[in-house]
Design a protein around this motif. Structure first.
Motif, PDB file in Angstrom:
ATOM      1  N   UNK A 196      24.823  78.891  29.185  1.00  0.00           N
ATOM      2  CA  UNK A 196      24.142  78.420  27.966  1.00  0.00           C
ATOM      3  C   UNK A 196      25.074  77.612  27.083  1.00  0.00           C
ATOM      4  N   UNK A 197      26.284  77.348  27.532  1.00  0.00           N
ATOM      5  CA  UNK A 197      27.211  76.542  26.744  1.00  0.00           C
ATOM      6  C   UNK A 197      27.682  77.258  25.491  1.00  0.00           C
ATOM      7  N   UNK A 198      27.614  76.574  24.375  1.00  0.00           N
ATOM      8  CA  UNK A 198      28.116  77.110  23.101  1.00  0.00           C
ATOM      9  C   UNK A 198      27.054  77.877  22.311  1.00  0.00           C
ATOM     10  N   UNK A 199      25.942  78.223  22.930  1.00  0.00           N
ATOM     11  CA  UNK A 199      24.860  78.855  22.183  1.00  0.00           C
ATOM     12  C   UNK A 199      25.286  80.194  21.570  1.00  0.00           C
ATOM     13  N   UNK A 200      26.056  80.991  22.303  1.00  0.00           N
ATOM     14  CA  UNK A 200      26.503  82.275  21.764  1.00  0.00           C
ATOM     15  C   UNK A 200      27.350  82.084  20.507  1.00  0.00           C
ATOM     16  N   UNK A 201      28.216  81.097  20.529  1.00  0.00           N
ATOM     17  CA  UNK A 201      29.097  80.859  19.389  1.00  0.00           C
ATOM     18  C   UNK A 201      28.313  80.319  18.190  1.00  0.00           C
ATOM     19  N   UNK A 202      27.382  79.405  18.429  1.00  0.00           N
ATOM     20  CA  UNK A 202      26.601  78.866  17.315  1.00  0.00           C
ATOM     21  C   UNK A 202      25.679  79.928  16.720  1.00  0.00           C
ATOM     22  N   UNK A 203      25.095  80.765  17.569  1.00  0.00           N
ATOM     23  CA  UNK A 203      24.260  81.849  17.055  1.00  0.00           C
ATOM     24  C   UNK A 203      25.085  82.837  16.239  1.00  0.00           C
ATOM     25  N   UNK A 204      26.275  83.113  16.709  1.00  0.00           N
ATOM     26  CA  UNK A 204      27.148  84.053  16.023  1.00  0.00           C
ATOM     27  C   UNK A 204      27.539  83.551  14.637  1.00  0.00           C
ATOM     28  N   UNK A 205      27.880  82.295  14.539  1.00  0.00           N
ATOM     29  CA  UNK A 205      28.414  81.751  13.290  1.00  0.00           C
ATOM     30  C   UNK A 205      27.345  81.291  12.310  1.00  0.00           C
ATOM     31  N   UNK A 206      26.150  80.993  12.797  1.00  0.00           N
ATOM     32  CA  UNK A 206      25.140  80.403  11.909  1.00  0.00           C
ATOM     33  C   UNK A 206      23.845  81.192  11.808  1.00  0.00           C
ATOM     34  N   UNK A 207      23.560  82.111  12.749  1.00  0.00           N
ATOM     35  CA  UNK A 207      22.250  82.753  12.777  1.00  0.00           C
ATOM     36  C   UNK A 207      22.301  84.280  12.724  1.00  0.00           C
ATOM     37  N   UNK A 208      23.471  84.858  12.661  1.00  0.00           N
ATOM     38  CA  UNK A 208      23.584  86.312  12.751  1.00  0.00           C
ATOM     39  C   UNK A 208      24.225  86.866  11.484  1.00  0.00           C
ATOM     40  N   UNK A 209      23.435  87.350  10.527  1.00  0.00           N
ATOM     41  CA  UNK A 209      24.040  87.893   9.297  1.00  0.00           C
ATOM     42  C   UNK A 209      24.827  89.176   9.529  1.00  0.00           C
ATOM     43  N   UNK A 210      24.455  89.958  10.525  1.00  0.00           N
ATOM     44  CA  UNK A 210      25.192  91.197  10.794  1.00  0.00           C
ATOM     45  C   UNK A 210      26.603  90.890  11.311  1.00  0.00           C
ATOM     46  N   UNK A 211      26.744  89.758  11.978  1.00  0.00           N
ATOM     47  CA  UNK A 211      28.086  89.369  12.424  1.00  0.00           C
ATOM     48  C   UNK A 211      29.006  89.179  11.230  1.00  0.00           C
ATOM     49  N   UNK A 212      28.558  88.435  10.218  1.00  0.00           N
ATOM     50  CA  UNK A 212      29.395  88.201   9.038  1.00  0.00           C
ATOM     51  C   UNK A 212      29.576  89.477   8.232  1.00  0.00           C
ATOM     52  N   UNK A 213      28.592  90.393   8.285  1.00  0.00           N
ATOM     53  CA  UNK A 213      28.760  91.679   7.625  1.00  0.00           C
ATOM     54  C   UNK A 213      29.867  92.474   8.295  1.00  0.00           C
ATOM     55  N   UNK A 214      29.933  92.424   9.616  1.00  0.00           N
ATOM     56  CA  UNK A 214      31.002  93.124  10.333  1.00  0.00           C
ATOM     57  C   UNK A 214      32.360  92.493  10.043  1.00  0.00           C
ATOM     58  N   UNK A 215      32.396  91.176   9.899  1.00  0.00           N
ATOM     59  CA  UNK A 215      33.651  90.499   9.541  1.00  0.00           C
ATOM     60  C   UNK A 215      34.114  90.940   8.163  1.00  0.00           C
ATOM     61  N   UNK A 216      33.211  90.982   7.198  1.00  0.00           N
ATOM     62  CA  UNK A 216      33.580  91.399   5.855  1.00  0.00           C
ATOM     63  C   UNK A 216      34.044  92.841   5.796  1.00  0.00           C
ATOM     64  N   UNK A 217      33.357  93.728   6.505  1.00  0.00           N
ATOM     65  CA  UNK A 217      33.763  95.135   6.524  1.00  0.00           C
ATOM     66  C   UNK A 217      35.142  95.294   7.142  1.00  0.00           C
ATOM     67  N   UNK A 218      35.404  94.580   8.222  1.00  0.00           N
ATOM     68  CA  UNK A 218      36.703  94.679   8.883  1.00  0.00           C
ATOM     69  C   UNK A 218      37.815  94.129   7.998  1.00  0.00           C
ATOM     70  N   UNK A 219      37.570  93.003   7.339  1.00  0.00           N
ATOM     71  CA  UNK A 219      38.585  92.437   6.442  1.00  0.00           C
ATOM     72  C   UNK A 219      38.879  93.379   5.277  1.00  0.00           C
ATOM     73  N   UNK A 220      37.839  93.996   4.706  1.00  0.00           N
ATOM     74  CA  UNK A 220      38.051  94.961   3.632  1.00  0.00           C
ATOM     75  C   UNK A 220      38.903  96.126   4.120  1.00  0.00           C
TER      76      UNK A 220
END
Length: 320
Positions: free
Chosen positions: A72-96
């Motif tokens: 599927x090419x870069x679809x996983x990466x684009x979905x992760x960075x632009x379409x998945x709010x839980x991904x960014x929530x996990x990033x914020x929790x880990x950084x905290x």
């Protein structure tokens, strides 16, 4: 009248060995080393390099563990960075978690190491006692005990209620759940403590005597002598603990019950990766998350090494 004599040429010495012959002899001398290194080399290729290559390939595919991977090419990466709010929530929790847990853990480890350095009798016993949590804390059983301590009606809630602090159980409170994981990590300060203690023992007492003669008190001696001389050890522990903190999994899984709750307050990056890969069977997406984590850890480590030039002191370097 002087007689000029010349040394006759050495007829017994043959022509210099050809380059190919020297290279062949060098290989013959090195093959025992390769024989002894072969188990490690085979393990590195079979258990590290090949799985990494497969993981990189899977990160560009749609793979559910049962059907063949579909590119599927870069679809996983684009979905992760632009379409998945839980991904960014996990990033914020880990950084905290990293920003809070790493300084607290290193500060406590340094403080206890300085106390043990000045301790006479019983140093070996206390060093072993303080190191024990580092051996036990990573286990699932200790994490479950920790969950019981910080749960509703647990020991921590009852003790805080007795002193007038009514927070309830931390595990079920989105505002405090992540700090239960932080305290479990800080409790495991034994490994950096031992490293700090070894570094403190290498600092010459003459430096403290000279500082005392100049009128420096304990706090000034700590800032002007201990911190600069211990800075390479601080840097070493900082890098190790930062890398480990980005990969925290077992405490978050046990304390949250495996779902990152409550309200995704303990949704750490590795926990979300596990959820997407093994619970939702989106292994391609999980592989892409793993590679993003690797890049993030590499970037943070590079920043630490770059900035270390301005605060890490090495005694054998003149221009520092």
């Amino acid at each position: 009248m002087s007689v000029l004599t010349t040394r006759p040429p050495d007829r017994t010495a043959g022509p210099p060995a050809p380059r190919k012959g020297r290279a062949r002899r060098r290989r013959e001398q090195q093959w025992p080393a390769y024989v002894f290194l072969s188990p490690w080399m085979i393990g590195a290729v079979a258990l590290t390099l090949v799985p990494m290559a497969v993981s990189l390939y899977l990160s560009f595919t749609d793979y559910n563990l049962f059907d063949p991977p579909h590119w599927v090419g870069l679809r996983n990466y684009t979905e992760m960075l632009t379409e998945d709010p839980r991904y960014w929530r996990s990033v914020g929790t880990t950084l905290l978690y990293v920003v809070v847990a790493v300084p607290l853990k290193l500060g406590l480890a340094l403080g206890v190491a300085m106390l043990l350095r000045n301790l006479g009798r019983g140093r070996a016993f206390y060093r072993s006692a303080f190191y024990a949590p580092s051996l036990l804390g990573a286990s699932m059983s200790i994490a479950l005990v920790w969950r019981a301590l910080f749960n509703d009606g647990g020991t921590v809630a009852r003790v805080l209620d007795a002193v007038g602090i009514h927070t309830g159980g931390w595990v079920g409170n989105p505002d405090y759940a992540v700090f239960a994981v932080v305290l479990l990590t800080v409790w495991q300060f034994g490994a950096p403590m031992v490293i700090f203690l070894a570094g403190l023992q290498q600092i010459s007492p003459d430096l403290y005597e000279a500082a005392a003669l100049d009128g420096a008190g304990r706090w000034r001696q700590f800032l002007s002598v201990t911190v600069p001389m211990l800075s390479p050890v601080v840097f070493f522990n900082l890098v190790l603990e930062t890398i480990q903190s980005f990969q925290v999994f077992t405490p978050a899984f046990a304390i949250s019950g495996g779902d990152g709750g409550p309200a995704d307050s303990t949704l750490f990056y590795t926990l979300y990766l596990y959820e997407r890969g093994f619970t939702a069977s989106h292994m391609g997406y999980a592989a892409a998350m793993a590679w993003m984590l690797l890049l993030a850890i590499g970037a943070v480590t590079l920043i630490l090494f770059r900035t270390s030039r301005s605060w890490v002191f090495y005694a054998d370097e003149e221009d520092r």
